[in-house]
Design an enzyme around this catalytic site. Structure first.
Site, PDB file in Angstrom:
ATOM      1  N   HIS A 100       0.893  -1.082   0.065  1.00 13.18           N
ATOM      2  CA  HIS A 100       0.000  -0.176   0.032  1.00 13.18           C
ATOM      3  C   HIS A 100       0.757   1.349   0.082  1.00 13.18           C
ATOM      4  O   HIS A 100       0.380   2.291  -0.720  1.00 13.18           O
ATOM      5  CB  HIS A 100      -0.876  -0.071   1.174  1.00 13.18           C
ATOM      6  CG  HIS A 100      -2.017  -0.767   1.027  1.00 13.18           C
ATOM      7  ND1 HIS A 100      -2.012  -1.751   2.085  1.00 13.18           N
ATOM      8  CD2 HIS A 100      -2.940  -1.132   0.326  1.00 13.18           C
ATOM      9  CE1 HIS A 100      -3.025  -2.548   1.807  1.00 13.18           C
ATOM     10  NE2 HIS A 100      -3.490  -2.101   0.580  1.00 13.18           N
ATOM     11  N   GLU A 122       3.615 -18.335 -22.460  1.00 11.20           N
ATOM     12  CA  GLU A 122       4.360 -18.255 -21.138  1.00 11.20           C
ATOM     13  C   GLU A 122       4.651 -19.481 -20.621  1.00 11.20           C
ATOM     14  O   GLU A 122       5.306 -19.759 -19.456  1.00 11.20           O
ATOM     15  CB  GLU A 122       3.414 -17.511 -19.975  1.00 11.20           C
ATOM     16  CG  GLU A 122       1.925 -17.848 -19.807  1.00 11.20           C
ATOM     17  CD  GLU A 122       1.279 -17.071 -18.888  1.00 11.20           C
ATOM     18  OE1 GLU A 122       1.626 -16.219 -18.040  1.00 11.20           O
ATOM     19  OE2 GLU A 122      -0.001 -17.246 -18.794  1.00 11.20           O
ATOM     20  N   ASP A 140       6.164 -15.734 -16.378  1.00  9.81           N
ATOM     21  CA  ASP A 140       6.119 -17.041 -16.310  1.00  9.81           C
ATOM     22  C   ASP A 140       7.069 -17.782 -17.241  1.00  9.81           C
ATOM     23  O   ASP A 140       7.682 -19.074 -16.953  1.00  9.81           O
ATOM     24  CB  ASP A 140       4.705 -17.713 -16.560  1.00  9.81           C
ATOM     25  CG  ASP A 140       3.800 -17.484 -15.027  1.00  9.81           C
ATOM     26  OD1 ASP A 140       4.290 -18.180 -14.286  1.00  9.81           O
ATOM     27  OD2 ASP A 140       2.598 -17.146 -15.229  1.00  9.81           O
ATOM     28  N   CYS A 191       3.934  -8.515 -22.235  1.00 13.25           N
ATOM     29  CA  CYS A 191       3.168  -8.054 -21.167  1.00 13.25           C
ATOM     30  C   CYS A 191       3.815  -8.539 -19.498  1.00 13.25           C
ATOM     31  O   CYS A 191       3.176  -8.109 -18.453  1.00 13.25           O
ATOM     32  CB  CYS A 191       1.723  -8.302 -20.881  1.00 13.25           C
ATOM     33  SG  CYS A 191       1.408  -9.857 -20.941  1.00 13.25           S
TER      34      CYS A 191
HETATM   35  C1  PEP Z   1       3.399 -13.261 -17.018  1.00 12.97           C
HETATM   36  O1  PEP Z   1       3.545 -14.445 -16.706  1.00 12.97           O
HETATM   37  O2  PEP Z   1       4.673 -12.693 -17.510  1.00 12.97           O
HETATM   38  C2  PEP Z   1       2.319 -12.513 -17.102  1.00 12.97           C
HETATM   39  C3  PEP Z   1       1.946 -11.176 -17.440  1.00 12.97           C
HETATM   40  O3  PEP Z   1       1.139 -13.061 -16.217  1.00 12.97           O
HETATM   41  P1  PEP Z   1       1.221 -13.189 -14.554  1.00 12.97           P
HETATM   42  O4  PEP Z   1       2.399 -12.085 -14.114  1.00 12.97           O
HETATM   43  O5  PEP Z   1      -0.033 -12.613 -14.269  1.00 12.97           O
HETATM   44  O6  PEP Z   1       1.530 -14.414 -14.005  1.00 12.97           O
HETATM   45 MG    MG Z   2       1.784 -15.468 -16.168  1.00 16.81          MG
END
Ligand code: PEP
Ligand code: MG
Length: 595
Positions: free
Chosen positions: A196, A437, A461, A508
């Site tokens: 937070h 991933e 991942d 991402c």
């Molecule tokens: C990832 O694995 O890079 C991803 C964006 O998903 P998360 O971080 O939610 O597992």
């Molecule tokens: Mg992931």
């Protein structure tokens, strides 16, 4: 009086900025909790006293919330909303009431026991984000407790202006009550980058250092302190020389950051005309305001699983409302919404699962969704119905084999069929993609590309599975390397195959938001990079001062290298040479601290 010796503390850089000021100590942990056994006749009045305290506490939070008016950012307000919801949570209320009745205990003691139980459940979770949520339970419990004890639930504002609030932990409500006028920086003993204090401080644009173990025992209100949110350092009783140096450094950095923020409306385009879409990763619909204020051109990842953390799955109508809001606010800009990625480190209570020896490799993500068809169909219908509101890109997480994609697509068809039967509309041009991933899928990306509209690479991942390094295990964090020779070659393969098939390609994972990797990502030719919105001003600036042709040269060069060490050195040296303000031979300079 002899000058006191300066003391240095190293914590975590939670929010950038530097401030020299006077300490305002907030030690809220010392509440004495009485334990009393009550006669039977007093039990129901005790339950009523508890309910009244909950009602009063909710009212206090609501009034604090109305004071929270942070420019464009609704995030701290959303956290307070979550606290109000927790106060109404069955586990907390029913649990405390039954302890009062069954064990003839006073409300304060019963509540404390229940809070400890809930906290224990969070302790078992591996994910940082969820471990941080332990403190939510504590803040909520403490507020009700203080109300029961007739103690001041609000924190007292510092006597001096622009004070540095130092506390064991800090709730968003505390932060709001303190207000931006009187507080200039935060230091806490606990917390991490996703906690937070970090979230609120970044929204308020105030420096913060968290995870500074043992600092409370080393200072008092009125002590002089330097809070360096760029480096994650705190100096108590600094010398005049230290203060002078810190202020000089901070002025330089602050003017650089201000210059970066002035470029928010400018396109993310290289000097030789290559565009790359800057997208935002969000966990709650309320974060969209912040993302847009940082210039997000798309939502690259909305992690819907955060809506599924309660005891019950949200209804179709409830989900549709959230998805519609995001799509509407984004207008013609695309929004990638991921179906629930539950299980593994994202613990959940909705679906029954057996204990697993290896949750990261277990019944998680799309596997769990395919096992619980009814809930999955509900989510797909909600997404389809919302799709008429904007430009939805629906994405399935953790696809590890073709059969999984077959089943997920069949479920999507079934959801469409259900809507067709009721003549309910959905967007015909809805794009469907998969997260890349799992290494198996990445390795044969060419077999998946013709079947989807886009890929989004989840490096968090992908790197964990490829290098066999638990992404949350500090012990092996030194092995978690986005510049590993095998990772880079696999990324190159996936991106090349996506281009060959003409499907969109985004990234991402956290790698996408780390400016150090920007030229590699530009050189690999991603269409979109999606990140925590706070990183956007830095990434945009670097893109605007980069040449895509040069970036490709770097990428070609490192793809020929044979060791990860050689690649790491080459990338750091390359970036440090071009952007000495941002990078040095070790990696980031202070300018990127606190991100
Ligand atoms: C990832 O694995 O890079 C991803 C964006 O998903 P998360 O971080 O939610 O597992
Ligand atoms: Mg992931």
């Amino acid at each position: 009086m002899p000058r006191r010796r300066a003391k240095f503390f190293q914590g975590i850089d939670a929010s950038p900025g530097l401030h020299v000021g006077l300490v305002h100590l907030l030690d809220r942990r010392r509440v004495h909790i009485p334990k009393r056994h009550l006669p039977n006749a007093d039990l129901e009045p005790e339950v009523l006293r508890f309910r009244q305290a909950v009602t009063d506490s909710v009212a206090q939070l609501e009034s604090v919330r109305s004071k929270l008016c942070v420019r464009g950012s609704k995030e701290p307000g959303a956290i307070i909303d979550a606290h109000v919801l927790m106060m109404k949570d069955e586990m907390l209320i029913d649990g405390t009431e039954s302890l009062i009745r069954q064990q003839a205990l006073n409300a304060e003691w019963a509540l404390q026991q229940v809070v400890a139980e809930i906290r224990k459940a969070f302790d078992a979770v591996e994910d940082d984000y969820f471990r941080e949520r332990r403190s939510d339970v504590e803040f909520v419990g403490e507020r009700v407790l203080r109300t029961l004890l007739g103690k001041d639930a609000e924190v007292r504002a510092p006597a001096h202006e622009r004070a540095v609030v130092v506390s064991h932990d800090l709730s968003p409500a505390d932060t709001a009550a303190l207000g931006r006028d009187r507080v200039a920086a935060f230091v806490t003993e606990v917390g991490g980058k996703t906690g937070h204090t970090a979230i609120v401080a970044r929204a308020l644009e105030l420096p913060a250092v968290v995870g500074v173990e043992g600092i409370l025992a080393n200072l008092g209100t009125g002590d002089r302190i330097i809070v360096d949110g760029y480096r994650g350092q705190v100096i108590v009783h600094p010398s005049e020389q230290m203060v002078r140096e810190a202020l000089a450094r901070s002025q330089g950095l602050a003017s650089r950051v201000a210059a970066l923020k002035s470029e928010l409306a400018l396109p993310a385009e290289t000097t030789d005309g290559q565009r790359i879409r800057l997208a935002a990763n969000i966990e709650m619909a309320d974060e969209l305001g912040t993302a847009l204020s940082y210039g997000a051109e798309a939502v690259g990842l909305f992690r819907t699983e955060f809506m599924f953390m309660g005891k019950k799955a949200p209804s179709e109508a409830g989900q549709r409302k959230v998805y519609s809001k995001i799509l509407r606010e984004m207008g013609s800009r695309p929004a990638t919404i991921r179906t629930m990625d539950l299980g593994g480190d994202k613990s959940q209570r909705i679906f029954h699962t057996e204990p697993e020896a290896n949750p990261a490799l277990g019944l998680r993500s799309i596997r769990l969704s395919l096992r619980h068809r009814k809930a999955f169909l509900t989510q797909l219908r909600a997404l389809l119905r919302a799709s008429v509101e904007g430009k939805l890109r629906l994405i399935f997480p953790m696809i590890s084999c073709q059969a999984e994609l077959d089943q997920a697509l069949e479920m999507l068809d079934e959801a469409k069929h259900q809507l067709d039967q009721k003549s309910l509309p959905y967007a015909a041009d809805l794009e469907v993609g998969i997260m890349i991933e799992v290494p198996s899928t990445a390795y044969v990306a060419e077999l998946f590309a013709p079947r989807v509209d886009f890929f989004s690479i989840g490096t968090n991942d992908l790197i964990q599975y490829m290098l066999a390094v638990d992404r949350h295990n500090e012990q092996v964090a030194y092995l978690y390397n986005p510049l590993h020779v095998a990772v880079l070659r696999l990324l190159h393969h996936v991106i090349t195959e996506a281009h060959r098939a003409g499907v969109g390609i985004s990234m991402c994972g956290e790698m996408a938001g780390d400016p150090l990797y920007l030229h590699i990502l530009l050189g690999l030719g991603l269409d979109e990079i999606s990140m925590n919105p706070v990183a956007m001003p830095y990434v945009r600036h670097l893109i605007r001062h980069s040449s895509a042709r040069e970036a490709r040269k770097l990428t070609r060069r490192v793809l020929r290298m044979e060791t990860s060490e050689e690649i790491g050195r080459a990338v750091r040296d390359w970036m440090a040479e071009r952007f000495p303000d941002f990078f040095n031979a070790e990696g980031h300079t202070d300018l990127l601290g606190g991100l």
